[in-house]
Design a protein around this motif. Structure first.
Motif, PDB file in Angstrom:
ATOM      1  N   ARG A   1      12.654  95.058  75.780  1.00 54.96           N
ATOM      2  CA  ARG A   1      11.850  95.027  74.555  1.00 54.96           C
ATOM      3  C   ARG A   1      12.674  95.022  73.266  1.00 54.96           C
ATOM      4  NH1 ARG A   1       6.109  97.397  73.637  1.00 54.96           N
ATOM      5  NH2 ARG A   1       5.799  96.633  71.529  1.00 54.96           N
TER       6      ARG A   1
ATOM      7  N   GLU B   1      12.411  91.823  70.870  1.00 55.06           N
ATOM      8  CA  GLU B   1      11.819  91.986  69.542  1.00 55.06           C
ATOM      9  C   GLU B   1      12.788  91.532  68.459  1.00 55.06           C
ATOM     10  OE1 GLU B   1      10.540  96.110  69.473  1.00 55.06           O
ATOM     11  OE2 GLU B   1       8.505  95.532  70.093  1.00 55.06           O
ATOM     12  N   ARG B   2      14.059  91.895  68.606  1.00 54.38           N
ATOM     13  CA  ARG B   2      15.079  91.483  67.629  1.00 54.38           C
ATOM     14  C   ARG B   2      15.152  89.963  67.538  1.00 54.38           C
ATOM     15  NH1 ARG B   2      19.729  90.028  69.045  1.00 54.38           N
ATOM     16  NH2 ARG B   2      19.745  91.207  70.982  1.00 54.38           N
TER      17      ARG B   2
ATOM     18  N   PHE C   1       9.401  88.896  71.961  1.00 52.23           N
ATOM     19  CA  PHE C   1       8.698  89.841  72.834  1.00 52.23           C
ATOM     20  C   PHE C   1       7.225  89.487  72.943  1.00 52.23           C
ATOM     21  CE2 PHE C   1       6.418  93.764  73.883  1.00 52.23           C
ATOM     22  CZ  PHE C   1       7.066  94.090  75.070  1.00 52.23           C
TER      23      PHE C   1
END
Length: 187
Positions: A49, A53-54, A58
């Motif tokens: 995750r 997300e970065r 995600f």
């Protein structure tokens, strides 16, 4: 996997394997079964995750479904530490190489040398077989350093993935901590 096992590695009445010395102890690999897919898919979602997300990639459903779609109990091992679920790894034979996939550790056991111990064991086997190992890791992932320390080098990169290879017998790179000079040391 027992239904009481959670992704954090704890079980009813038991916690994450204790944080002891940096050296891993009491770990084992066992063959995965079809019933392990749910806990492994959940572990993948938890572990990946932050990097996904970065990278703006995600997706709650997709992160789990990609594992389910490619899950191969035949080539996957479940990692146990002190008898508790601690992660998984897949080493899949491919044309002229092995593919290292789905290598995830429960957050509570990361950073204690367990990943290195497992990777060394797997690579000892591929070295004996004279087979290179390929993998991909997300761009910017801390896992890349682990692989580089074990002789993997970059073959190619794209916007999301770094593709790495390790030839048989590649030497592990030892990292030496850099110490700053003491203020009392002579110049």
């Amino acid at each position: 996997m027992d239904a009481r096992t959670r992704v954090d590695g704890s079980q009813a009445g038991r916690g994450v394997p204790s944080r002891g010395p940096a050296r891993p102890a009491g770990w084992a690999l066992r063959p995965a079964g079809a019933d392990d897919v749910a806990v492994i898919a959940e572990l993948r979602a938890v572990v990946m995750r932050p990097d996904l997300e970065r990278l703006g990639r995600f997706d709650e459903h997709r992160v789990r479904q990609r594992l389910r779609d490619s899950f191969s109990p035949r080539h996957t091992s479940v990692l146990l530490s002190e008898g508790l679920f601690a992660g998984c790894v897949t080493l899949r034979p491919a044309e002229e190489a092995h593919l290292l996939e789905h290598f995830y550790l429960v957050p509570g056991v990361q950073g204690r040398g367990l990943g290195s111990a497992v990777l060394r064991t797997l690579l000892d086997g591929t070295d004996r077989d004279g087979v290179p190992v390929r993998l991909n890791v997300l761009r910017g992932s801390a896992a890349r350093r682990l692989y580089e320390r074990h002789g993997f080098t970059v073959e190619a990169e794209d916007a999301v993935d770094v593709f790495m290879v390790r030839p048989p017998g590649a030497r592990a790179v030892r990292t030496v901590p850099v110490r700053s000079p003491s203020s009392t040391a002579p110049a």
